[in-house]
Design a protein around this motif. Structure first.
Motif, mmCIF file in Angstrom:
data_model
loop_
_atom_site.group_PDB
_atom_site.id
_atom_site.type_symbol
_atom_site.label_atom_id
_atom_site.label_comp_id
_atom_site.label_asym_id
_atom_site.label_seq_id
_atom_site.Cartn_x
_atom_site.Cartn_y
_atom_site.Cartn_z
ATOM 1 N N VAL A 27 -1.134 149.714 30.744
ATOM 2 C CA VAL A 27 -1.887 149.965 29.524
ATOM 3 C C VAL A 27 -2.669 148.703 29.161
ATOM 4 O O VAL A 27 -2.109 147.608 29.117
ATOM 5 N N LEU A 29 -5.504 147.016 26.286
ATOM 6 C CA LEU A 29 -5.927 147.186 24.895
ATOM 7 C C LEU A 29 -7.332 146.636 24.707
ATOM 8 O O LEU A 29 -7.756 145.742 25.443
ATOM 9 N N PRO A 30 -8.057 147.145 23.722
ATOM 10 C CA PRO A 30 -9.392 146.611 23.453
ATOM 11 C C PRO A 30 -9.340 145.108 23.208
ATOM 12 O O PRO A 30 -8.418 144.614 22.560
ATOM 13 N N THR A 81 -12.702 147.895 26.200
ATOM 14 C CA THR A 81 -13.107 148.343 24.866
ATOM 15 C C THR A 81 -12.308 149.555 24.391
ATOM 16 O O THR A 81 -12.475 149.971 23.263
ATOM 17 N N LYS A 82 -11.487 150.123 25.263
ATOM 18 C CA LYS A 82 -10.690 151.280 24.856
ATOM 19 C C LYS A 82 -9.264 151.069 25.293
ATOM 20 O O LYS A 82 -9.004 150.310 26.231
ATOM 21 N N CYS A 83 -8.367 151.787 24.636
ATOM 22 C CA CYS A 83 -6.959 151.680 25.008
ATOM 23 C C CYS A 83 -6.632 152.766 26.024
ATOM 24 O O CYS A 83 -7.081 153.895 25.887
ATOM 25 N N GLY A 84 -5.894 152.403 27.044
ATOM 26 C CA GLY A 84 -5.488 153.384 28.040
ATOM 27 C C GLY A 84 -4.999 152.688 29.292
ATOM 28 O O GLY A 84 -4.794 151.483 29.288
ATOM 29 N N ARG A 85 -4.803 153.479 30.336
ATOM 30 C CA ARG A 85 -4.339 152.895 31.600
ATOM 31 C C ARG A 85 -5.536 152.502 32.457
ATOM 32 O O ARG A 85 -6.484 153.268 32.561
ATOM 33 N N SER A 104 -8.208 157.025 29.055
ATOM 34 C CA SER A 104 -7.690 157.094 27.688
ATOM 35 C C SER A 104 -7.513 158.542 27.260
ATOM 36 O O SER A 104 -8.091 159.449 27.846
ATOM 37 N N LEU B 107 -17.951 148.556 18.444
ATOM 38 C CA LEU B 107 -19.209 148.403 19.178
ATOM 39 C C LEU B 107 -20.090 149.608 18.859
ATOM 40 O O LEU B 107 -20.187 150.560 19.640
ATOM 41 N N VAL B 142 -8.259 153.038 17.527
ATOM 42 C CA VAL B 142 -7.826 152.938 18.925
ATOM 43 C C VAL B 142 -7.461 154.325 19.446
ATOM 44 O O VAL B 142 -7.826 154.700 20.558
ATOM 45 N N VAL B 146 -12.613 154.904 20.016
ATOM 46 C CA VAL B 146 -13.869 154.273 19.610
ATOM 47 C C VAL B 146 -13.949 152.911 20.311
ATOM 48 O O VAL B 146 -12.974 152.157 20.279
ATOM 49 N N PRO B 147 -15.078 152.604 20.983
ATOM 50 C CA PRO B 147 -15.143 151.312 21.672
ATOM 51 C C PRO B 147 -15.093 150.139 20.700
ATOM 52 O O PRO B 147 -15.810 150.130 19.703
ATOM 53 N N MET B 148 -14.234 149.177 20.993
ATOM 54 C CA MET B 148 -14.058 148.033 20.101
ATOM 55 C C MET B 148 -14.075 146.728 20.887
ATOM 56 O O MET B 148 -13.638 146.669 22.025
ATOM 57 N N ARG B 149 -14.574 145.690 20.237
ATOM 58 C CA ARG B 149 -14.648 144.362 20.838
ATOM 59 C C ARG B 149 -13.260 143.726 20.867
ATOM 60 O O ARG B 149 -12.939 142.949 21.740
ATOM 61 N N ALA B 150 -12.473 144.027 19.881
ATOM 62 C CA ALA B 150 -11.125 143.467 19.772
ATOM 63 C C ALA B 150 -10.329 144.347 18.819
ATOM 64 O O ALA B 150 -10.887 145.203 18.153
ATOM 65 N N LEU B 151 -9.027 144.104 18.759
ATOM 66 C CA LEU B 151 -8.215 144.759 17.740
ATOM 67 C C LEU B 151 -8.242 143.893 16.482
ATOM 68 O O LEU B 151 -8.629 142.729 16.541
ATOM 69 N N GLN B 229 1.890 151.102 24.200
ATOM 70 C CA GLN B 229 2.506 151.278 25.519
ATOM 71 C C GLN B 229 3.477 152.451 25.485
ATOM 72 O O GLN B 229 3.545 153.231 26.423
ATOM 73 N N TYR B 232 1.457 155.677 25.714
ATOM 74 C CA TYR B 232 0.901 156.012 27.034
ATOM 75 C C TYR B 232 1.979 156.157 28.096
ATOM 76 O O TYR B 232 1.687 156.560 29.209
#
Lengths: 275, 235
Positions: A27, A29-30, A81-85, A104, B107, B142, B146-151, B229, B232
């Protein structure tokens, strides 16, 4: 509070860019940065400091790296930029490079060129239909983009009909455009979806899972009842069996199998095969 | 019950603040998070910090009203609903703070002429509400993909009249405090994205609070990673 011990170690490791090879299937993370194999060598301890100037660096045998969904180029690294594997596909020939993407579980569809989707006709205006595909704006579909359609011979499409089609134009700046013919002018399965049947929505991840070439769910489902089924990459499934009861059973199975393990699925299918 | 949870968090924090400057009495309440619990929105999350609980839903990238359309990026909207009654000035101000924070990390240029809507529902307010709203909106964004630069995460600090610092204060602690400071921090450089303060404090105290918040943010980000984690691991 056993996890308390590992807090510092992991959060520090999270700051550094990790090698993409090492996190495949894990996994991400962004905000995480990933290193590609060739950068790993370059930034290894052996070559710290100045790197020797390489002649004809351009012709070096390096694979082309393609950033799939959920990844962006950030300087010479990959930014998640996305969460997933994290997934990777080796290119056809040679080593290195290939496609990296993040798998994702999202629900919202973003049109992609070439995707086959199920849309609902929402409006007829002049020579185009507006089709709702679940994206941010309706796609347009020309009445000439059907098999055998001519200016005189219009296809029979009503508002509310289901359309199975393919995107020919899909980018972030333009209205998406669909067609129901392939490049040879044949329908090849696309067009208006017939009467009856049931349309339901699932996550985009489940559709990708079901359409994977080695998916055993579909083979098992096919053994249960004779059925007609259409998968749209936009998370829509249309299914039709002989009776309404069978249709509903199939829809429920497909919806439920997202969060089941292979063993659980086997149990369900064997129980259904008995009755 | 709550005492036990506070004690738990205290142990966790104290064993984990080696990387940041240590602040006496620094503790976070117990966190909990559940994602994808609503079926209609594209992404949803509920976030609990102690007895404070916020439910967030994200819609997007979706269709946008022509009047709100921005031609080169996504329109971000945040709606904060209080537990009872209609949203007032305080909610509008918080909405703006959350929206500015989200805009810094999302983003939006990847989805021009679309709208991304974050709807936050306060389930219970027991202090550090803004921080909890920020955390819930991050997890929901998340979840929606949605595309993000960071959390990002929110951390609230309260300064007592005797100068002691309380992280993630309860409503009672907030009321008794001389100053309450809320920071939003990003996960990549742990830099400040947003800050809002109420009350009197000195320059040095602000720096001290910020350092404590940065140290605490590590625990929040670690919690994010664990909870994602776990999510997923099912598939």
């Amino acid at each position: 509070m056993a996890e308390a011990v590992s807090v510092v170690a992991e959060s520090l490791a999270g700051d550094r860019a990790r090698a993409a090879r090492n996190v495949l299937g894990q996994v991400v993370l962004p905000g995480e940065e990933l290193l590609l194999p060739e950068q790993e060598d370059a930034e290894g301890p052996g070559s710290a400091g100045e790197r020797p100037l390489r002649l004809n660096a351009g012709t070096r045998s390096r694979g082309r790296v393609v950033c799939g969904p959920g990844l962006r180029r950030y300087g010479d690294r990959l930014l998640v930029t996305k969460c997933g594997r994290l997934r990777h596909k080796e290119p056809g020939g040679g080593s290195g490079g290939g496609v990296y993407w993040v798998d994702s579980q999202q629900k919202r569809y973003v049109p992609v060129k070439g995707d086959h989707v199920i849309g609902i006709v929402t409006a007829k205006s002049g020579d185009i239909f507006k089709v709702d595909v679940g994206g941010s704006e309706p796609a347009s579909l020309s009445y000439l983009a059907f098999e055998g359609a001519t200016k005189r011979n219009r296809p029979n499409v009503q508002v509310g009909d289901l359309i199975y089609g393919q995107f020919v134009v899909a980018n972030k700046d333009m209205e998406p455009e669909m067609v129901c013919i392939d490049s040879c002018g044949r329908a090849s399965g696309m067009g208006v979806i017939g009467q009856d049947g049931l349309l339901f929505k699932v996550t985009l991840g489940l559709i990708r899972k079901l359409l994977a070439p080695d998916c055993e769910i579909l083979q098992e489902v096919g053994k249960l009842y004779p059925l007609e089924i259409v998968f749209g990459m936009n998370g829509r499934i249309w299914v039709k069996a002989k009776t309404i009861q069978q249709t509903l059973i199939l829809a429920n199975i497909l919806e439920a199998c997202e969060h089941m393990t292979a063993d659980q699925r086997k149990q369900i299918f064997s129980r259904l095969a008995e009755c | 019950m709550e005492g036990a949870m506070l004690a738990d968090a205290k142990i966790r924090t104290e064993s984990g603040t080696e990387s940041g400057p240590r602040v006496s009495g620094c503790s976070l309440r117990h966190f909990a998070c559940e994602q994808n619990l609503l079926s209609r929105p594209d992404g949803s999350a509920s976030f609990l910090q102690g007895d404070t609980s916020v439910l967030a839903g994200v819609y997007g990238p979706a269709e946008v009203k022509v009047s709100k359309e921005i031609f080169n990026k996504a329109t971000l909207e945040v709606i904060l609903r209080p537990k009872i009654g209609l949203p007032g000035v305080a909610e509008k101000s918080r909405e703006r703070l959350i929206r500015n924070t989200c805009e810094a990390v999302v983003l939006g240029t990847l989805h021009p002429r679309t709208s991304i809507t974050v709807v936050l529902q306060v389930v219970s307010d027991a202090g550090s509400l803004l921080a909890c709203c920020l955390n819930a909106s991050c997890m929901a964004l998340v979840d929606a993909g949605v595309p993000m630069r960071a959390l990002f995460c929110g951390v609230t600090c309260a300064l007592n009249s005797d100068g002691t610092l309380v992280l993630d204060p309860t409503a009672k602690q907030e009321k008794e405090a001389r100053a309450v400071l809320t920071f939003a921090l990003d996960s990549v450089e742990r830099k400040l994205l947003m800050s809002t303060t109420k009350g009197l404090y000195s320059d040095a105290e602000l720096q001290q609070c910020l350092a404590a918040a940065q140290a605490a943010s590590q625990h929040v980000f670690h919690f994010y990673r664990e909870s994602l984690q776990r999510r997923y691991s099912k598939s």
